[in-house]
Design an enzyme around this catalytic site. Sequence first.
Site, PDB file in Angstrom:
ATOM      1  N   ARG B  58       0.812  -1.210   0.000  1.00 50.49           N
ATOM      2  CA  ARG B  58       0.000   0.000   0.000  1.00 50.49           C
ATOM      3  C   ARG B  58       0.850   1.267   0.000  1.00 50.49           C
ATOM      4  O   ARG B  58       0.698   2.132  -0.852  1.00 50.49           O
ATOM      5  CB  ARG B  58      -0.860  -0.032   1.261  1.00 50.49           C
ATOM      6  N   THR B  59       1.745   1.384   0.971  1.00 52.84           N
ATOM      7  CA  THR B  59       2.509   2.626   1.115  1.00 52.84           C
ATOM      8  C   THR B  59       3.419   2.851  -0.093  1.00 52.84           C
ATOM      9  O   THR B  59       3.501   3.963  -0.617  1.00 52.84           O
ATOM     10  CB  THR B  59       3.344   2.580   2.407  1.00 52.84           C
ATOM     11  N   LYS B  86      23.296  -8.989  -0.263  1.00 50.14           N
ATOM     12  CA  LYS B  86      24.686  -9.377  -0.474  1.00 50.14           C
ATOM     13  C   LYS B  86      25.597  -8.813   0.613  1.00 50.14           C
ATOM     14  O   LYS B  86      26.816  -8.890   0.513  1.00 50.14           O
ATOM     15  CB  LYS B  86      25.167  -8.902  -1.848  1.00 50.14           C
ATOM     16  N   ARG B 108      11.625   3.166   3.743  1.00 46.37           N
ATOM     17  CA  ARG B 108      11.080   2.359   4.844  1.00 46.37           C
ATOM     18  C   ARG B 108      12.164   1.420   5.322  1.00 46.37           C
ATOM     19  O   ARG B 108      12.857   0.795   4.518  1.00 46.37           O
ATOM     20  CB  ARG B 108       9.862   1.570   4.389  1.00 46.37           C
TER      21      ARG B 108
END
Lengths: 178, 311
Positions: B58-59, B86, B108
């Site tokens: 959603r965000t 990695k 985020r």
Amino acid sequence: MPEVTTVILNQAGINRALTRIAHEILEHNKGTEDLVLIGIRTGGDHIAGDLADRIAAIEGEKPPLGAIDITMYRDDLDSRGSLPLGRTEVPFDVDGRKIVLVDDVLYTGRTIRAAMDALIDLGRPRNIQLAVLIDRGHRELPIRPDYVGRNVPTSREEDVAVDFDAERHPCEVRLIKP
Amino acid sequence: MSFGHKHILGIEHLSREDIFQILDTAAGFKEINTRAIKKVPTLRGRTIINLFFEASTRTRTSFEIAGKRLSADTVNISASSSSVVKGETLEDTARNIEAMHPDIIVMRHGASGAPHYLAERLDCAIVNAGDGAHEHPSQALLDLFTIREKKGSLEGLKVAIVGDIAHSRVARSNLYALTRVGAEVRLAGPGTMVPPGIEKLGAEVHHDINDAIRDADVVMMLRIQLERQGKTLLPSLREFSRFYGLNQDNLKLARPDALVMHPGPMNRGVEIASSVADGPQNVILDQVENGVAVRMALLYLVAGGEATEES
């Protein structure tokens, strides 16, 4: 140096100019069919409302009225930052309409360029005409008005202010010299 | 008038005036989302990178659509497909991205403070799209936008926030935002899910959902984060649902015109009954719709930077 302010158009002069523009719009468009008025915030929207009332008084029919905010279409985000956003309210379809774009003072033409981009994003009008209360010159883009209340020669240092009364009708135009 | 912040890291550092400037700007952008041509040229030529170290649909989609509707070029990077797997450090990842000259990084991260860490080290603007259990500013702002749109104003409203307060960045950002604009916030959750001392931030704390909901204008339910700590903090989901779930019965305690909100994704039948989630008082999809306009406002305001000339 104190500012020097000169009144260049009083209430009677504004009334005569706007009544003449209303007649010119009707004559040019042969009535109000498909005609809409869209004012540029803030200032142009008040003048568009005034013109719509005058057209209604002459023709007996009031053209649909809209208002656009052109902040999202500016070309000076880098130099002027994020200016406050106004509301765009065009409560009708612009496709096939004859749009009279209304502003209070025409200067560089950049606002009108932005307004035309904004209008075209809303649809495909049949044509766009431009009505302004004051044309103060100094165009930076190939834009010319179709209806002009008063041509006022100015220098770039000067400022033109249109004052509105409590009912948002234009009541005075002043030239301010720095 | 320009926006006074280079980054949007959290609500904590925003004033009441900043919050209203964002909401008013979002109101101007909302109209674009209902047009046939949903695009304006405002951020043409700007590059926005959505850097997501945690799963989000959603965000991330909302930020991506917001950027695209403003004509910015948006690029998504998610941790599972990046060099993070990695072994690259956060700072190295960010420096490499910055070398490609983005204007804004929307970020985020699972660690609280990660966006603040990058904001100190990079030149571009950072917008926090959720950091750990700390803040989720765009969610709180879209919640306020939705409440203001439905209720007309925010001041004096009674807002109940129910569920896992301790692990919720949504709750924290909303608590900051709502108290700043003059709303009354009541928090409710089991003892293990309410951080001690949170009442110092200006909220009433209840352990009975009914006390929080009574006469509320807004009931905001939080998601039980099943993938995180659900197991250790709760005896069982059924018990949680019985004591802290919103259903048609306890919703009657709130004002008859109370709004039901949820930041999504919902656990139907756990924190919210389906009959309430789909009921007439829910504004859950309005929240999602308004999210795009609010995120357009955030991107526009940080993109303007500091003005070099007064208007």
